[in-house]
Design a protein around this motif. Structure first.
Motif, mmCIF file in Angstrom:
data_model
loop_
_atom_site.group_PDB
_atom_site.id
_atom_site.type_symbol
_atom_site.label_atom_id
_atom_site.label_comp_id
_atom_site.label_asym_id
_atom_site.label_seq_id
_atom_site.Cartn_x
_atom_site.Cartn_y
_atom_site.Cartn_z
ATOM 1 N N ASN A 58 0.803 -1.224 0.000
ATOM 2 C CA ASN A 58 0.000 0.000 0.000
ATOM 3 C C ASN A 58 0.836 1.274 0.000
ATOM 4 O OD1 ASN A 58 -2.323 -1.469 -0.047
ATOM 5 N ND2 ASN A 58 -2.672 -1.373 2.163
ATOM 6 N N LEU A 59 2.165 1.106 -0.082
ATOM 7 C CA LEU A 59 3.025 2.296 -0.087
ATOM 8 C C LEU A 59 3.016 2.956 -1.461
ATOM 9 C CD1 LEU A 59 6.127 1.136 1.988
ATOM 10 C CD2 LEU A 59 4.141 2.434 2.748
ATOM 11 N N ASN A 72 1.302 7.053 0.568
ATOM 12 C CA ASN A 72 1.729 6.483 1.844
ATOM 13 C C ASN A 72 3.240 6.279 1.816
ATOM 14 O OD1 ASN A 72 -0.934 6.387 2.603
ATOM 15 N ND2 ASN A 72 -1.198 4.237 2.064
ATOM 16 N N ILE A 73 3.883 6.742 2.849
ATOM 17 C CA ILE A 73 5.349 6.700 2.881
ATOM 18 C C ILE A 73 5.837 6.253 4.257
ATOM 19 C CG2 ILE A 73 7.461 8.093 2.620
ATOM 20 C CD1 ILE A 73 5.655 10.052 0.930
ATOM 21 N N MET A 82 8.568 4.683 -0.778
ATOM 22 C CA MET A 82 7.353 5.065 -1.490
ATOM 23 C C MET A 82 6.888 3.918 -2.384
ATOM 24 S SD MET A 82 8.100 9.105 -2.202
ATOM 25 C CE MET A 82 9.584 9.091 -3.191
ATOM 26 N N GLY A 83 7.220 2.702 -1.978
ATOM 27 C CA GLY A 83 6.798 1.525 -2.713
ATOM 28 C C GLY A 83 7.721 1.181 -3.871
ATOM 29 N N ARG A 92 11.081 6.727 -6.603
ATOM 30 C CA ARG A 92 11.736 7.941 -6.122
ATOM 31 C C ARG A 92 10.936 9.198 -6.490
ATOM 32 N NH1 ARG A 92 14.523 5.786 -2.781
ATOM 33 N NH2 ARG A 92 13.778 7.742 -1.993
ATOM 34 N N THR A 93 10.011 9.025 -7.435
ATOM 35 C CA THR A 93 9.246 10.178 -7.908
ATOM 36 C C THR A 93 7.744 9.886 -7.849
ATOM 37 O OG1 THR A 93 11.046 10.733 -9.400
ATOM 38 C CG2 THR A 93 8.939 11.776 -9.849
ATOM 39 N N ILE A 94 7.011 10.838 -7.299
ATOM 40 C CA ILE A 94 5.550 10.757 -7.243
ATOM 41 C C ILE A 94 5.024 11.673 -8.347
ATOM 42 C CG2 ILE A 94 3.520 11.384 -5.819
ATOM 43 C CD1 ILE A 94 5.024 8.995 -4.645
ATOM 44 N N ARG A 95 4.207 11.129 -9.264
ATOM 45 C CA ARG A 95 3.686 11.942 -10.373
ATOM 46 C C ARG A 95 2.184 12.138 -10.242
ATOM 47 N NH1 ARG A 95 7.526 8.759 -12.663
ATOM 48 N NH2 ARG A 95 9.311 9.929 -13.457
ATOM 49 N N VAL A 96 1.779 13.394 -10.204
ATOM 50 C CA VAL A 96 0.351 13.712 -10.115
ATOM 51 C C VAL A 96 0.031 14.841 -11.097
ATOM 52 C CG1 VAL A 96 -0.045 12.965 -7.725
ATOM 53 C CG2 VAL A 96 0.756 15.286 -8.155
#
Ligand code: CUA
Length: 167
Positions: A58-59, A72-73, A82-83, A92-96
């Protein structure tokens, strides 16, 4: 006892500013409900996986509704977990997308860490035994660096990631 005029002025100034700041803190805490991001919600730092949100699967980033996301971190010295991506590599990167509402939920296994997304208003202290939550709207596109802003040890400067907000 004789007090010099200037001594009196500075004494009043010093005590006055102390009283003023205590009133401001009291106002923010009791009337405005300002408190640390951890919201007094506890978690076992030795077993964060026991919590639904911090199970390894769920990360990272999840879309929970149209335009609404959850990240979730699990922080630890000196990493933000971050999974894993499709190739089983650490994310390493969250894209939104621009305009997305993102709920950041973060906890730590070991010591106090920071979680700041530079250039946004996301800035939390992450304490062991607590869950820090902050919801933010990503109003501007670009790349924003996630930094740990609480000194956590020898590898403190290696704790970072990226939030990419695309158009
Ligand atoms: Cu983690 Cu500094």
């Amino acid at each position: 006892m004789h007090l010099h005029k200037y001594e009196k002025i500075w004494l009043v100034f010093g005590m006055g500013s102390l009283a003023l700041f205590l009133i401001i803190i009291g106002f923010a805490a009791f009337w405005k409900g300002t408190h640390p991001q951890s919201h007094i919600e506890t978690i076992d730092p030795n077993n964060v996986e026991a919590h639904e949100e911090f199970k390894p699967e769920n990360l990272g980033l999840r879309e929970v509704a149209d335009g609404k996301y959850k990240v979730n971190i699990v922080a630890s010295a000196f990493n933000y977990d971050m999974g894993k991506d499709a190739e089983d590599k650490a994310v390493r990167t969250i894209r939104v997308p621009k305009g997305a509402t993102v709920l950041f939920q973060i906890t730590t296994r070991d010591v106090v860490h920071g979680f700041q997304v530079a250039g946004t208003n996301v800035n939390m202290m992450v304490e062991p035994g607590h869950i820090s939550r902050f919801e933010a709207v990503m109003k501007n596109s670009g790349e924003f660096t996630i930094v740990c802003n609480e000194y956590c040890g020898i590898g403190h400067h290696q704790m970072f990631g990226t939030v990419e907000v695309y158009e």
